[in-house]
Design a protein around this motif. Structure first.
Motif, PDB file in Angstrom:
ATOM      1  N   ASP A 153       0.828  -1.207   0.000  1.00 46.58           N
ATOM      2  CA  ASP A 153       0.000   0.000   0.000  1.00 46.58           C
ATOM      3  C   ASP A 153       0.866   1.261   0.000  1.00 46.58           C
ATOM      4  OD1 ASP A 153      -2.814   1.122   0.393  1.00 46.58           O
ATOM      5  OD2 ASP A 153      -1.673   2.122   1.971  1.00 46.58           O
ATOM      6  N   ALA A 186       2.151   2.040  -3.398  1.00 56.45           N
ATOM      7  CA  ALA A 186       1.113   2.651  -4.242  1.00 56.45           C
ATOM      8  C   ALA A 186       0.981   4.142  -3.933  1.00 56.45           C
ATOM      9  CB  ALA A 186      -0.230   1.942  -4.041  1.00 56.45           C
ATOM     10  N   THR A 187       0.997   4.481  -2.653  1.00 54.52           N
ATOM     11  CA  THR A 187       0.896   5.896  -2.278  1.00 54.52           C
ATOM     12  C   THR A 187       2.136   6.661  -2.738  1.00 54.52           C
ATOM     13  OG1 THR A 187      -0.521   5.367  -0.413  1.00 54.52           O
ATOM     14  CG2 THR A 187       0.567   7.496  -0.340  1.00 54.52           C
ATOM     15  N   ALA A 207       3.955   5.992  -5.373  1.00 51.57           N
ATOM     16  CA  ALA A 207       3.805   6.209  -6.820  1.00 51.57           C
ATOM     17  C   ALA A 207       2.838   7.361  -7.082  1.00 51.57           C
ATOM     18  CB  ALA A 207       3.304   4.932  -7.491  1.00 51.57           C
ATOM     19  N   ASP A 208       1.749   7.372  -6.325  1.00 55.33           N
ATOM     20  CA  ASP A 208       0.739   8.422  -6.466  1.00 55.33           C
ATOM     21  C   ASP A 208       1.353   9.795  -6.187  1.00 55.33           C
ATOM     22  OD1 ASP A 208      -2.064   9.252  -6.742  1.00 55.33           O
ATOM     23  OD2 ASP A 208      -1.983   9.672  -4.601  1.00 55.33           O
TER      24      ASP A 208
END
Lengths: 249, 435
Positions: A42, A45-46, A48-49
């Motif tokens: 998770d 993913a954050t 990358a965001d």
């Protein structure tokens, strides 16, 4: 741009929705981000965001409040990233009070997650801010720490300890030109409160993140969010003990 | 807690549902729900009627899974979580010179929803539908995540597949390079329907869409304003933040005389010889998004949208439809006409070559009968209605409108025999019935 003009933020508990909202807003203004937590997938993913949203860099790192071994690599990474060091702490755990009543050993975990774990890490981080003579530590505590209540007094006690720690840290950092802010959210619309009974005046994670950023730029000390919780808690704290002990709020 | 009992509606606020909703904040939580208690995923509930409802059952909200997972400048490939809103992509990537290849009329729609409805945009005549620009996507099936790509029957069943192949975790979109992050829009008055067809046929613009005055009658039948847009470099003030509709408007707000005068004024807003204006991207693509909750303008009872597409050769049926609508005096200011290309991404995709007409109707007592008449005309003309908007079609009309439906239902049966992903729309139109 000098190295200290660049802001570097350590986000502890970066898998929470409030932390994610803050990380996004920091990314939008080009901060360097170190996202710490347990769920690495998770966090990646954050990260990358945040990179896509404009962060100078964003990386994930493992942090477990109950495992002090995970702390030194985080401090080393903060040192290596440079820039003005800042941190925002969103960790904590709130198992239902009845579960703790059945298994008192759970108390240790709640205190480690919500108080001693993050406090010990911040204790390692404070010298970095003192050396820089700048930077802010945002500690997200809770209105639950303002008075012990039947429904969640173990969580409340841990947050109360954390609030007191943040107060002392502010006292210490202020002498070196750095700062610490205690944030006490009321009900926030997160995974923790989804579907719970008795929620009212619920704030969005984005609104809390906005309040945090505003408080950082204004160097506020203790911030309730939304603001009216300051008055709600003032009343709750003012109730005389003989009456309070009979209430179940 | 995972589940919360909620009352919710589609965008038109006519159909209601009550049921437990989950709102996972991490991909791992979504995967757990998807394997333990499979249920349909819903995004921002921008489908008008019951496509986003599961009354009495469970559903999964994707709104907290809305992150950009990676963007390659060389290829224009953008990987996102399914709850990501299209406006978010436009805002962040528009200024970097990239846009999703296809954008529907609202930026509040999610990527997952845009795939599930295979939405189309103002450039459909050139680039086709949203699903045709999906490189791959990952479904959260009960036995674990599964990545599907064009060529896989499950991919064709997912594009436009009304969410019936399970929750989408993430997708990779092929973005389109744009010339600049400003819209140059040419607006011109169109006097009548025949002229509208001519202009739509002749338009070479990248983005073409027509507003139509559905209250006009007689010689003015089919009049409207044609908008043609191109992206380009330039400077405009950024799109303003939206305002909210604070309460349900009284029903009189959209009564016949009010709408007629509004439409007449709206038509005259554009000078007789036309004009070219410069707009922020968001204002062109998502004109209504500036008014949050604009569905409340229709009052408490809500509204319906009818949208159909009819083959090119059958375009005169649109005249009959507009006549009927004009006579009934039921229409709202929102009506749109466009010529579509042949592009479609999946087995149940709405787009097909022809003319599409969309009209909003306040949900007054006469509305259902009126819309059923329009659906019947569309059916007779060999056209189809858009399931993202439909409220009144009949199950018996589906196989003619969607010839691949039975085959699609067969694919679904192999992955979801218990119909755990079924929504109120799917049940109302028996879309998953096997031959």
């Amino acid at each position: 741009m000098t190295d200290t003009a660049r802001e570097t933020w350590l986000i502890l508990g970066a898998t929470s929705s409030m932390a994610r909202a803050l990380a996004r807003k920091l990314a939008g203004r080009g901060a360097t981000l170190l996202l710490a937590g347990r769920d690495m997938e998770d966090l990646e993913a954050t990260a990358a965001d945040c990179t896509a949203r404009g962060a100078t860099s964003a990386e994930a790192i493992r942090f477990d409040a109950r495992d002090p071994e995970s702390f030194p690599p985080i401090l080393a990474r903060m040192q290596a990233l440079g820039g003005t060091p800042n941190a925002a702490v969103f960790v904590g755990s709130m198992p239902p009070q009845v579960e703790i009543d059945d298994d008192p050993a759970m108390l240790d975990g709640v205190v480690a997650d919500s108080f001693t774990g993050p406090a010990r890490l911040l204790h390692g981080l404070a010298p970095l801010l003192e050396a820089a003579g700048a930077g802010t530590i945002v500690g997200v505590s809770s209105v639950a720490g303002d008075r012990g209540r039947l429904g969640n007094y173990v969580y409340g006690a841990a947050k109360s300890g954390f609030t007191t720690y943040m107060s002392g840290l502010r006292n210490r950092l202020g002498r070196a030109g750095a700062h610490a802010i205690t944030v006490k959210p009321g009900f926030v619309d997160t995974g923790m409160t989804w579907g719970l009974d008795g929620m009212f005046l619920v704030a969005s994670p984005e609104a809390v993140a906005d309040t945090i950023l505003k408080s950082v730029s204004k160097r506020r000390n203790v911030v309730y969010t939304p603001f009216f919780w300051r008055y709600i808690m003032m009343i709750i704290r003012a109730v005389p003990e003989p009456i309070f002990r009979k209430l179940s709020i | 807690m995972t589940w919360k009992q909620c009352d919710y509606t589609g965008w038109g606020r006519v159909y209601h549902a009550r049921g437990e909703l989950a709102r996972p904040e991490r991909a791992s939580a979504l995967a757990r729900i998807a394997s333990q208690t499979p249920c349909p995923a819903i995004g921002q509930r921008r489908s008008y009627a019951d496509g986003c409802l599961n009354d009495g059952g469970r559903a999964l909200l994707t709104e907290r899974l809305d992150r950009f997972l990676g963007f390659e400048e060389e290829t224009g490939l953008l990987e996102v979580e399914s709850g990501c809103k299209l406006a978010d992509i436009v805002t962040h990537f528009g200024r970097r010179g990239w846009l999703p290849a296809v954008l529907p009329g609202t930026g509040f729609a999610t990527v997952g929803g845009a795939i599930g409805m295979d939405v189309h945009g103002k450039n459909h005549h050139h680039v086709g539908s949203f699903g045709q620009h999906v490189e791959s996507l990952t479904l959260a099936l009960p036995d674990g995540p599964r990545e599907v790509a064009p060529g896989d029957p499950l991919f064709a069943a997912t594009i436009g597949g009304l969410g019936q192949t399970g929750p989408i975790i993430r997708a990779t979109l092929r973005m389109q390079k744009i010339r600049g992050d400003v819209m140059m829009v040419t607006e011109r008055r169109i006097p009548d329907l025949a002229s509208y067809f001519d202009h739509l046929d002749a338009s070479q613009a990248t983005y073409t869409v027509g507003w139509i005055d559905a209250t006009a009658r007689g010689a003015a039948l089919g009049r409207g304003i044609l908008e043609e847009g191109e992206t380009g470099p330039g400077l405009v003030p950024p799109a303003k933040r939206g305002t909210r509709v604070p309460l349900d408007a009284p029903h009189a707000a959209l009564s016949g005389p009010v709408v007629r005068s509004f439409n007449a004024a709206y038509f005259r807003r554009v000078p007789e010889r036309g004009r070219t204006v410069v707009k922020p991207l968001e204002d062109f693509f998502f004109p209504l998004d500036k008014i949050h909750d604009w569905n409340r303008l229709y009052g408490k009872r809500g509204f319906h949208q009818f949208q159909c597409v009819v083959p090119l050769a059958e375009r005169e049926i649109l005249r009959a439809m507009l006549k009927d609508v004009g006579t009934a005096g039921l229409a709202s200011p929102l009506a749109v006409i466009k010529r579509m290309g042949a592009g479609r991404g999946g087995m149940m995709s709405f787009p097909t070559e022809g003319y599409t007409l969309a009209i909003d109707f306040p949900a007054r007592a006469e509305a259902p009968e009126m819309i059923r008449r329009l659906i019947a005309m569309c059916f007779e003309a060999g056209g189809r209605v858009y399931l993202a908007k439909d409220a009144f079609a009949e199950a018996s009309q589906m196989d003619a409108m969607y010839p691949e439906r039975a085959e699609w239902a067969g694919i679904l049966h192999s992955i979801d025999p218990g119909e755990a992903y079924a929504t109120d729309l799917v049940r109302r139109l028996s879309l998953r019935s096997l031959p």
